[in-house]
Design a protein around this motif. Structure first.
Motif, short mmCIF file in Angstrom:
data_model
loop_
_atom_site.label_atom_id
_atom_site.label_comp_id
_atom_site.label_asym_id
_atom_site.label_seq_id
_atom_site.Cartn_x
_atom_site.Cartn_y
_atom_site.Cartn_z
N LEU A 216 -8.09 42.27 -18.00
CA LEU A 216 -8.08 41.79 -16.61
C LEU A 216 -6.77 41.07 -16.31
CD1 LEU A 216 -11.67 40.27 -16.15
CD2 LEU A 216 -10.83 42.40 -15.17
N SER B 189 -9.31 46.58 -12.09
CA SER B 189 -10.21 45.54 -11.58
C SER B 189 -9.53 44.18 -11.62
CB SER B 189 -11.50 45.51 -12.41
OG SER B 189 -12.22 46.72 -12.27
N LEU C 169 -9.13 42.14 -8.21
CA LEU C 169 -10.05 41.01 -8.05
C LEU C 169 -9.40 39.67 -8.34
CD1 LEU C 169 -13.32 42.53 -9.57
CD2 LEU C 169 -12.64 42.36 -7.17
N ARG D 102 -19.67 42.60 -4.56
CA ARG D 102 -18.85 42.92 -5.74
C ARG D 102 -19.71 43.29 -6.95
NH1 ARG D 102 -13.78 43.85 -3.85
NH2 ARG D 102 -12.88 42.05 -2.78
N TYR E 75 -17.53 40.01 -14.50
CA TYR E 75 -17.70 39.56 -13.12
C TYR E 75 -18.07 38.08 -13.05
CZ TYR E 75 -17.13 44.04 -10.81
OH TYR E 75 -16.59 45.19 -10.29
#
Length: 341
Positions: A192, A64, A68, A84, A141
């Protein structure tokens, strides 16, 4: 015309193997705490496979981050929330209700009170054991839109320093060094960033170092956990954390290995891997339903194979493929399509 992002096969490979690893972790689950109660070989199989697969969830988060945080799309709040975030949030909410309904069955009858209690408590604890992931993943997110533009502006040398700092934070968490930075949001954000970092550079020169570090940690996980069991007379999760340095190094090793060698896979196997990757979220959400009878040790499914060294990987593979089939079928039904994206 809007162009779809081309598939990146090594990320598909990582999704595929991570899906299998997650299923395997849940297949072996009933045996981890049975040290001294079951044959040593069966316990070692469960503990050993567990120690070798703890990277699965971190790898999903790294993927991710890779995609992203590297997106060149101009940020649009409405698109981000509706496309998303909703792609993950809607399945989470939907399956929470499904598992709450399933969880209401006790001793052959269904209790609406038990189901409602599970739904009421779902704000703070997962309805089913595997749904914990979303409680840590969904908040990411709300970090990504602020983090992505910052990472685009930093130099390669500064990005290296950030990765080193993150590795130190994971080490601190592993050793339980008190710090306000030992928060799930901070540490999972670290995954991330690590995914973004490895995705956007050529790691071939450092591959051998990641390989040495990752293999060393795999061996440490297995033999360290075995030694702790011998000393304490029970299973220890010390080497099994998702947010510890050993797991980070193994996840990073697998990421760069896939990056380097995935394209050597050809033919029907490559096609199967891509299909599994496409439906990996659905597999993650659905497979515990298939494991309900399997994980009941009184049913004797594991005993069919004579050894957990065979039972766990074979059952995991079969359950993953059955989950894939169920997910594909559900995706064809408009009402269920958004639950298995």
């Amino acid at each position: 015309m809007k162009q779809k992002r081309p598939a990146i096969f090594y990320l598909d490979l990582l999704r595929c193997v991570a899906s299998f690893a997650v299923v395997a972790i849940h297949v072996l689950g009933p045996f981890r705490y049975l040290y001294g109660e079951i044959p040593d070989s069966d316990w070692l199989a469960a503990m050993g496979i567990n120690s070798a697969t703890r990277w699965a969830v971190p790898v999903f988060i790294m993927i991710s981050g890779a995609l992203l945080l590297s997106s060149d799309r101009h940020f649009n709040c409405e698109h981000y929330l509706s496309k998303r975030l909703a792609k993950v949030a809607i399945p989470f909410v939907g399956w929470s209700f499904i598992y709450a309904f399933v969880g209401g069955f006790v001793a052959g009858s269904w209790s609406s009170d038990l189901t409602m209690k599970m739904i009421e408590n779902s704000a703070n604890e997962p309805v089913w054991y595997h749904l914990w992931f979303f409680y840590d993943f969904l908040p990411l997110y709300f970090v990504i839109p602020f983090l992505a533009p910052l990472l685009k502006k930093i130099s390669p040398e500064l990005s290296k320093l950030i990765v080193i700092i993150l590795l130190l934070l994971f080490l601190m968490n592993w050793l339980k060094v008190e710090s306000f930075l030992r928060q799930n949001l901070v540490l999972y954000t670290g995954y991330l960033i690590l995914g973004w970092y490895l995705y956007n550079r050529d790691n071939s020169k450092e591959l051998k170092y990641w390989l040495i570090a990752g293999v060393s940690m795999l061996l440490l996980n297995f033999f360290g956990s075995w030694q702790l069991a011998l000393e304490n007379g029970q299973y220890s999760s010390f080497y099994m954390g998702y947010k510890t340095l050993n797991t980070v190094l193994i996840a990073a090793m697998l990421f760069v290995l896939a990056q380097r060698y995935a394209n050597k896979i050809r033919g029907k196997l490559r096609m199967l891997i891509s299909v599994i990757a496409k439906y990996s979220l659905g597999i993650y959400l659905l497979h515990p339903l298939l494991l309900i009878p399997v994980r009941d040790l009184d049913n004797g499914y594991y005993a069919w194979f004579g050894s957990n060294w065979l039972a766990i990987p074979i059952i995991a593979l079969v359950v993953m493929l059955l989950s894939l089939l169920c997910t594909i079928l559900l995706a064809k039904v408009p009402f269920f399509k958004r639950l298995v994206p």
